[in-house]
Design a protein around this motif. Structure first.
Motif, PDB file in Angstrom:
ATOM      1  N   THR A   1       0.994  -1.075  -0.006  1.00 24.09           N
ATOM      2  CA  THR A   1       0.049  -0.091   0.001  1.00 24.09           C
ATOM      3  C   THR A   1       0.847   1.212   0.006  1.00 24.09           C
ATOM      4  OG1 THR A   1       0.095   0.230   2.431  1.00 24.09           O
ATOM      5  CG2 THR A   1      -1.722  -1.113   1.258  1.00 24.09           C
ATOM      6  N   PRO A   2       0.353   2.396  -0.266  1.00 21.85           N
ATOM      7  CA  PRO A   2       1.191   3.640  -0.205  1.00 21.85           C
ATOM      8  C   PRO A   2       1.725   3.942   1.074  1.00 21.85           C
ATOM      9  CG  PRO A   2      -0.807   3.910  -1.590  1.00 21.85           C
ATOM     10  CD  PRO A   2      -0.968   2.549  -0.967  1.00 21.85           C
ATOM     11  N   LYS A   3       0.967   3.615   2.058  1.00 19.98           N
ATOM     12  CA  LYS A   3       1.303   3.822   3.442  1.00 19.98           C
ATOM     13  C   LYS A   3       2.527   2.980   3.948  1.00 19.98           C
ATOM     14  CE  LYS A   3      -0.363   3.786   8.433  1.00 19.98           C
ATOM     15  NZ  LYS A   3      -1.423   3.523   9.038  1.00 19.98           N
ATOM     16  N   GLN A   4       2.429   1.835   3.464  1.00 20.79           N
ATOM     17  CA  GLN A   4       3.540   0.815   3.632  1.00 20.79           C
ATOM     18  C   GLN A   4       4.825   1.155   3.122  1.00 20.79           C
ATOM     19  OE1 GLN A   4       1.473  -2.734   2.202  1.00 20.79           O
ATOM     20  NE2 GLN A   4       1.571  -3.501   4.240  1.00 20.79           N
TER      21      GLN A   4
ATOM     22  N   GLY B   1       5.718   4.416   2.324  1.00 19.23           N
ATOM     23  CA  GLY B   1       6.123   5.582   2.793  1.00 19.23           C
ATOM     24  C   GLY B   1       5.551   6.809   2.044  1.00 19.23           C
TER      25      GLY B   1
ATOM     26  N   PRO C   1       2.584   9.296   0.411  1.00 25.15           N
ATOM     27  CA  PRO C   1       1.059   9.846   1.011  1.00 25.15           C
ATOM     28  C   PRO C   1      -0.010   9.175   0.155  1.00 25.15           C
ATOM     29  CG  PRO C   1       2.103  11.513  -0.815  1.00 25.15           C
ATOM     30  CD  PRO C   1       3.255  10.315  -0.288  1.00 25.15           C
ATOM     31  N   ASP C   2      -1.344   9.006   0.911  1.00 24.20           N
ATOM     32  CA  ASP C   2      -2.148   8.220   0.190  1.00 24.20           C
ATOM     33  C   ASP C   2      -3.455   9.411   0.510  1.00 24.20           C
ATOM     34  OD1 ASP C   2      -4.381   7.068  -0.513  1.00 24.20           O
ATOM     35  OD2 ASP C   2      -4.210   5.441   1.060  1.00 24.20           O
TER      36      ASP C   2
END
Length: 296
Positions: A22-25, A27, A29-30
């Protein structure tokens, strides 16, 4: 494995690695909203790897001619590949760029030197066997035959652990963590398939398993890779019950593709009494060089 098949494997490997992040994983921005893809977009992977979107798209399509180690390292970091996955990607790239030399049976050797059998027989406090990269069991000591009696009880010679895991219903009882061993078996075979892309014997085994086992086919399509080297294995033995053992796979430099797999347990560890009961069941009735019931 023809070059077009290797390119397909590269494409599926990279897309499945991209889909799991995921974008969060990663690093990144989501900004919310509905995403059109599972996991990262190609543009996000390219950004993380510091390459152009066009170049990453070409790589993901399996067009890896001339790709440098630096680019592969950047791509591995962007996709958060572990060491096994990084080595697997490098093996696929080498296979894609190598000239096709026809059939390759490396890794499926069935010859075990007499000195290896002597080493196994000397390991009286450990269950030990020799296997090749196809997961064929080629030689055992007495304690390994006692531990793996169900897996070795087969008309297929040499006995194959992947066949046992996916095609023999006894395996789901024998391996208390069946899902874990199934994952490791498929990951080991996929690693070997990339290392020896022209291996016709291995291709035949994979086709057989995928045809006869939906579970294998599903796991094969996930493109996960593993090295089966050390850890803890949880068994349920038909004679002595639950048993947890430490395993180590020791590669044999003089015999590429072969490894000695040992199962041991400290005398004071949990299940030590169970392990001693298993040792007590071993007999001298079966020849020392016979891995299964119908060994040649």
């Amino acid at each position: 494995m023809p070059s077009d098949t290797v390119r397909e494997d590269i494409r599926h490997f990279l897309t499945t690695r991209r889909a799991r992040l995921t974008p969060k994983q990663a690093g990144l921005p989501d900004f919310g909203g509905r995403r059109q893809v599972s996991g990262l977009r190609r543009s996000e992977v390219a950004q993380l790897a510091a390459i152009s979107v066009e170049y990453y798209t070409r790589l993901e399509r399996g067009n890896v001619g001339g790709v440098s180690e630096e680019i592969l390292d950047s791509l591995a970091a962007a996709l958060q590949l572990d060491d096994v996955e990084r080595a697997h990607l490098a093996a696929l790239v080498r296979a894609a760029n190598a000239p096709h030399h026809g059939a390759d049976r490396d890794g499926g050797t069935s010859h075990v030197r007499g000195s290896l059998q002597q080493i196994l027989d000397a390991m009286t406090g450990a269950a030990a066997f020799v296997r090749n990269a196809h997961l064929d069991v080629l030689a055992t000591n007495r304690l390994a035959r006692a531990l793996y009696e169900e897996a070795l009880d087969t008309d297929d010679q040499p006995p194959n652990l992947a066949r046992f895991v996916f095609l023999d219903p006894r395996a789901r009882r024998f391996y208390r963590d069946w899902r874990g061993i199934a994952h490791d078996a498929v990951g080991s075979l996929r690693t070997e398939a990339a290392r020896t892309p022209g291996n016709t014997d291995l291709a035949d085994l994979i086709d057989e398993l995928a045809t006869r086992s939906d579970e294998f086919a599903m796991r094969w399509d996930a493109h996960d890779v593993e090295y089966y080297r050390s850890g803890r294995q949880r068994f349920h033995h038909p004679a002595v019950g639950d048993l947890d053992l430490d395993y180590d796979a020791l590669e044999i430099p003089a015999d590429p593709g072969l490894a000695i797999v040992t199962y041991t347990l400290a005398p004071t560890a949990a299940y030590a009494d169970v392990f001693r009961r298993l040792q007590a069941t071993t007999t001298a009735s079966k020849p020392a060089n016979s891995p299964g019931r119908h060994a040649p």
